[in-house]
Scaffold this motif. Structure first.
Motif, short mmCIF file in Angstrom:
data_model
loop_
_atom_site.label_atom_id
_atom_site.label_comp_id
_atom_site.label_asym_id
_atom_site.label_seq_id
_atom_site.Cartn_x
_atom_site.Cartn_y
_atom_site.Cartn_z
N VAL A 8 0.85 -1.19 0.00
CA VAL A 8 0.00 0.00 0.00
C VAL A 8 0.88 1.24 0.00
CG1 VAL A 8 -1.81 1.29 1.17
CG2 VAL A 8 -1.84 -1.22 1.22
N GLU A 9 0.80 2.02 -1.07
CA GLU A 9 1.57 3.25 -1.17
C GLU A 9 0.83 4.42 -0.55
OE1 GLU A 9 2.00 1.01 -5.19
OE2 GLU A 9 0.42 1.51 -3.76
N SER A 10 1.60 5.42 -0.09
CA SER A 10 1.01 6.65 0.43
C SER A 10 2.03 7.78 0.27
CB SER A 10 0.62 6.50 1.90
OG SER A 10 1.75 6.23 2.69
N GLY A 11 1.52 9.01 0.42
CA GLY A 11 2.40 10.18 0.40
C GLY A 11 2.33 11.02 -0.84
N GLY A 12 1.66 10.55 -1.89
CA GLY A 12 1.57 11.34 -3.10
C GLY A 12 0.69 12.57 -2.91
N ARG A 13 1.07 13.67 -3.56
CA ARG A 13 0.32 14.93 -3.44
C ARG A 13 0.79 15.90 -4.50
NH1 ARG A 13 3.80 18.56 -0.89
NH2 ARG A 13 5.53 17.60 0.26
N LEU A 14 0.23 17.09 -4.48
CA LEU A 14 0.64 18.17 -5.36
C LEU A 14 1.81 18.92 -4.71
CD1 LEU A 14 0.22 20.11 -7.79
CD2 LEU A 14 -1.45 21.32 -6.35
N VAL B 51 1.78 8.45 -11.60
CA VAL B 51 1.36 7.55 -10.53
C VAL B 51 2.58 6.69 -10.18
CG1 VAL B 51 -0.17 5.68 -9.83
CG2 VAL B 51 -1.03 7.53 -11.29
N TYR B 52 2.92 6.67 -8.91
CA TYR B 52 4.08 5.92 -8.44
C TYR B 52 3.61 4.61 -7.80
CZ TYR B 52 7.28 9.70 -9.44
OH TYR B 52 8.05 10.65 -10.10
N TYR B 53 4.22 3.52 -8.24
CA TYR B 53 3.87 2.19 -7.78
C TYR B 53 5.02 1.55 -7.03
CZ TYR B 53 0.05 2.48 -11.18
OH TYR B 53 -1.07 2.87 -11.89
N CYS B 54 4.68 0.88 -5.96
CA CYS B 54 5.62 0.06 -5.20
C CYS B 54 5.49 -1.37 -5.69
CB CYS B 54 5.27 0.17 -3.72
SG CYS B 54 6.24 -0.85 -2.61
N ALA B 55 6.61 -2.07 -5.75
CA ALA B 55 6.59 -3.45 -6.23
C ALA B 55 7.59 -4.29 -5.44
CB ALA B 55 6.92 -3.51 -7.72
N ALA B 56 7.32 -5.59 -5.38
CA ALA B 56 8.19 -6.52 -4.67
C ALA B 56 8.58 -7.68 -5.56
CB ALA B 56 7.50 -7.04 -3.41
N ALA B 57 9.80 -8.16 -5.37
CA ALA B 57 10.30 -9.26 -6.18
C ALA B 57 11.15 -10.17 -5.31
CB ALA B 57 11.13 -8.74 -7.35
N PRO B 58 11.26 -11.44 -5.68
CA PRO B 58 12.05 -12.37 -4.87
C PRO B 58 13.55 -12.14 -4.94
CG PRO B 58 11.18 -13.45 -6.82
CD PRO B 58 10.54 -12.10 -6.76
N TYR C 5 4.50 -8.68 -7.41
CA TYR C 5 3.59 -8.04 -6.46
C TYR C 5 3.61 -6.52 -6.65
CZ TYR C 5 4.21 -12.61 -4.35
OH TYR C 5 4.28 -13.96 -4.14
N TRP C 6 2.41 -5.92 -6.66
CA TRP C 6 2.27 -4.50 -6.92
C TRP C 6 1.26 -3.87 -5.97
CZ3 TRP C 6 5.08 -1.83 -10.56
CH2 TRP C 6 5.81 -2.60 -11.48
N GLY C 7 1.51 -2.58 -5.62
CA GLY C 7 0.50 -1.78 -4.97
C GLY C 7 -0.40 -1.14 -6.01
N LYS C 8 -1.36 -0.34 -5.51
CA LYS C 8 -2.30 0.31 -6.43
C LYS C 8 -1.85 1.69 -6.88
CE LYS C 8 -6.33 -2.26 -4.82
NZ LYS C 8 -7.70 -2.19 -4.27
N GLY C 9 -0.79 2.20 -6.29
CA GLY C 9 -0.21 3.45 -6.74
C GLY C 9 -0.64 4.66 -5.94
N THR C 10 0.19 5.70 -6.01
CA THR C 10 -0.12 6.99 -5.39
C THR C 10 0.28 8.08 -6.38
OG1 THR C 10 0.19 8.36 -3.40
CG2 THR C 10 2.12 7.15 -4.18
#
Length: 123
Positions: free
Chosen positions: A5-11, A93-100, A112-117
């Protein structure tokens, strides 16, 4: 399975700073490499930065090198992206992702991906 879960995006105005966070839950977060990608309107999703599970290795896209810093706190199951000297072309839109494993910059390496911020850099 890893949930992100991403957070922190804004103008923000050009030249400003911002820190994005990505909170992870599920198994093996501390064993996963983590990455940030971004997607501007009408464009493909591009690699921004990645970090190994220990935090000892990092990699950046040329467009953000020297301005962005990726870090992680495995005790908090969180990865961060500190963004400085922001430019209008960083809007996306910035996405967080995870990899092995660490080392791949392609979206195909990240199961694995978040929904973006949304980050908007504008006056």
């Amino acid at each position: 399975q890893v949930q992100l879960v991403e957070s922190g995006g804004r103008l923000v105005q050009p030249g400003g700073s911002m820190r994005l966070s990505c909170a992870a839950s599920g198994r093996t977060f501390s064993g996963s490499a983590m990455g940030w990608f971004r997607q501007a309107p009408g464009k493909e999703r591009d690699f921004v930065a990645s970090i190994s599970w220990s935090g000892g290795r990092t990699s950046y896209a040329d467009s953000v090198k020297g301005r962005f810093t990726i870090s992680r706190d495995n005790a908090k199951n969180t990865v961060y992206l500190q963004m400085n000297s922001l430019k209008p072309e960083d809007t996306a839109v910035y996405y967080c992702a995870a990899a092995p494993t660490y080392g791949c910059r392609s979206i195909t390496c990240m199961p694995y991906w978040g929904k973006g911020t949304l980050v908007t850099v504008s006056t």
